[in-house]
Write an enzyme that holds these catalytic residues in place. Structure first.
Site, PDB file in Angstrom:
ATOM      1  CB  SER A  38      -0.932   0.001   1.217  1.00  0.00           C
ATOM      2  OG  SER A  38      -1.814  -1.098   1.170  1.00  0.00           O
ATOM      3  CG  HIS A  87       1.156 -10.211  -1.935  1.00  0.00           C
ATOM      4  ND1 HIS A  87       0.438  -9.851  -3.046  1.00  0.00           N
ATOM      5  CD2 HIS A  87       0.554  -9.585  -0.891  1.00  0.00           C
ATOM      6  CE1 HIS A  87      -0.545  -9.046  -2.698  1.00  0.00           C
ATOM      7  NE2 HIS A  87      -0.498  -8.861  -1.394  1.00  0.00           N
ATOM      8  CG  ASN A 116      10.724   6.676   8.112  1.00  0.00           C
ATOM      9  OD1 ASN A 116      11.138   5.934   7.235  1.00  0.00           O
ATOM     10  ND2 ASN A 116      11.098   6.579   9.365  1.00  0.00           N
TER      11      ASN A 116
END
Length: 434
Positions: free
Chosen positions: A85, A218, A286
């Site tokens: 994301s 994944h 960050n």
């Protein structure tokens, strides 16, 4: 820790791993997960070794992985981040950078995307004040087509951002051509399709930028994690800046003065000579990963070809075993593609004598895990109420997916015995309604 002491600890880790016995598969009792990580002895050792060395921030393993992963795709740069994301957020946000001049995306610009899928492909568009333009998908491949994209173009279209659905590539070459003809940016969300190819090229190599997720579901995993890839060095530099607080400096952590003029810059209204390590050229984040994550996914990368082989084997077993069953629409690869499948999609036809929910409940009762095609038609979710967007054409198939589609697993932890059980279970359910 001395080398001998470290070697002894790592040998104990290997012994620990070997002594962990996997229970035998018991149909109806052993859960068959739709997705998951497959972690071996070398993965465990890699993770523990990084921990023993206290490499708790981004470090040599993360940087080595970035180099090897970029080389795997034949691209110039890969930047590891803390999630898929975040990778999507960085890729889209990079296109709003002032460093792109008049080409930069600005609030109100339109970005073509797909209505049926996971929200992390769409959310960065909204989060940057841009307008998503939703197109429908086609049943069978579950991807939007180049014709869908072409029909959605308007005078405000500035970019295309789409995901390859469950490992099945969309028509990336044709859509890249549309982007080139209309001077549009093109982002491939490749989170579900690492190892897939379209017209002989790896998925994730057609766009200006592509993104990958390393979440345990994944193709390879770092636990949490993701990556942004590109062949464009200007975009790569922008992605790196946005990932690393928005700073202008490109020195690796713990290094100084790579450019040999650390105290010679004058930027903004700062005094000349202000320390370049603390000059910020973007409003950034960050979003870096750690070296523990880098160590694990570097070990996983070596297994990617074998993981892809098993995913294809499992998908093929399900496809051939379920072929011809009445009431079910089975998935098809996009013509010209070789998918490294993420899952096996099934649509219960609207005229079937049974409901999708009943088949899902039957499978779940048999410990066969199922998942929806993520959010289905995203415009039907409360999150997008009040969000400016445009719909191109009808979203009929996206609605069909919302009501009638689910998927079961093909990940490498699934054995042939498990696929046989899944096929037999679905056949048992369907035959009741003949």
């Amino acid at each position: 820790m001395t080398p001998d002491a470290k070697a002894r600890v790592l040998e104990q880790v290997r012994t620990f791993h070997r002594e962990r016995q996997q229970p035998a598969f018991v149909p109806g009792e052993t859960p068959i997960l739709p997705s998951g990580a497959v972690l071996d002895e070398e993965d465990r050792v890699a993770l523990v070794e990084a921990a023993l060395d206290m490499r708790i921030a981004a470090g040599p393993s993360a940087r080595r992985f970035e180099r090897e992963f970029a080389r795997h795709f034949g691209l110039r740069k890969a930047h590891m981040v803390n999630s898929g994301s975040s990778a999507n957020l960085l890729a889209l946000t990079a296109l709003t950078s002032p460093k792109l001049g008049d080409r930069r995306l600005r609030p109100g610009d339109e970005v073509i995307t797909v209505a049926g899928g996971f929200p992390s492909t769409v959310n960065p568009i909204v989060q940057n004040g841009l307008v998503p333009v939703f197109v429908d998908l086609e049943l069978g491949t579950y991807n939007a087509t180049a014709d869908h994209v072409a029909a959605a173009l308007s005078g405000r279209t500035r970019a295309i951002m789409m995901a390859h659905t469950l490992g099945n590539p969309f028509q990336a070459e044709e859509i890249a051509q549309i982007a080139a003809e209309h001077d549009l940016f093109f982002i491939e969300d490749n989170c579900d399709a690492v190892g897939s190819t379209y017209r002989g090229r790896p998925a994730g190599t057609f766009g200006d930028l592509s993104t990958v997720s390393f979440y345990p579901a994944h193709h390879i995993t770092s636990g949490e994690g993701g990556c942004v890839l590109t062949g464009n060095l200007e975009l790569a530099r922008i992605v790196e800046s946005l990932r690393d607080w928005g700073r202008d400096c490109w020195c690796e952590p713990g290094t100084d003065n790579t450019c040999l003029k650390r105290f010679d810059y004058q930027m903004g209204s700062l005094p000349k000579g202000y320390d370049h390590k603390y000059i910020f050229s973007h409003v950034g984040y960050n979003l870096k990963a750690t070296d523990l994550q880098g160590s694990l996914v570097l070990s996983q990368l070596r297994k990617l070809p074998e993981f892809g082989r098993i995913r294809r084997r499992n998908w093929t077993a399900l496809r051939s075993g379920l072929d011809g069953l009445p009431g079910l629409l089975l998935p098809e690869p996009t013509p010209g593609s070789d998918p490294s499948w993420f899952g096996f999609l099934i649509t219960v036809r609207p005229d079937a004598p049974f409901a999708c929910a009943d088949l899902v409940a039957f499978l779940e009762d048999r410990r066969i895990g199922t998942r929806r095609l993520f959010g289905g038609n995203l415009v039907r979710h409360p999150a997008y109420e009040g969000v400016p967007y445009r719909v191109s054409g009808e979203l009929t198939n996206s609605d069909t997916v919302t009501e009638h589609t689910f998927w079961i697993g093909v990940y490498p932890g699934i054995t042939p015995e498990m696929t046989d059980y899944m096929v037999a279970s679905i056949k048992e359910f369907v035959v009741r309604y003949r």
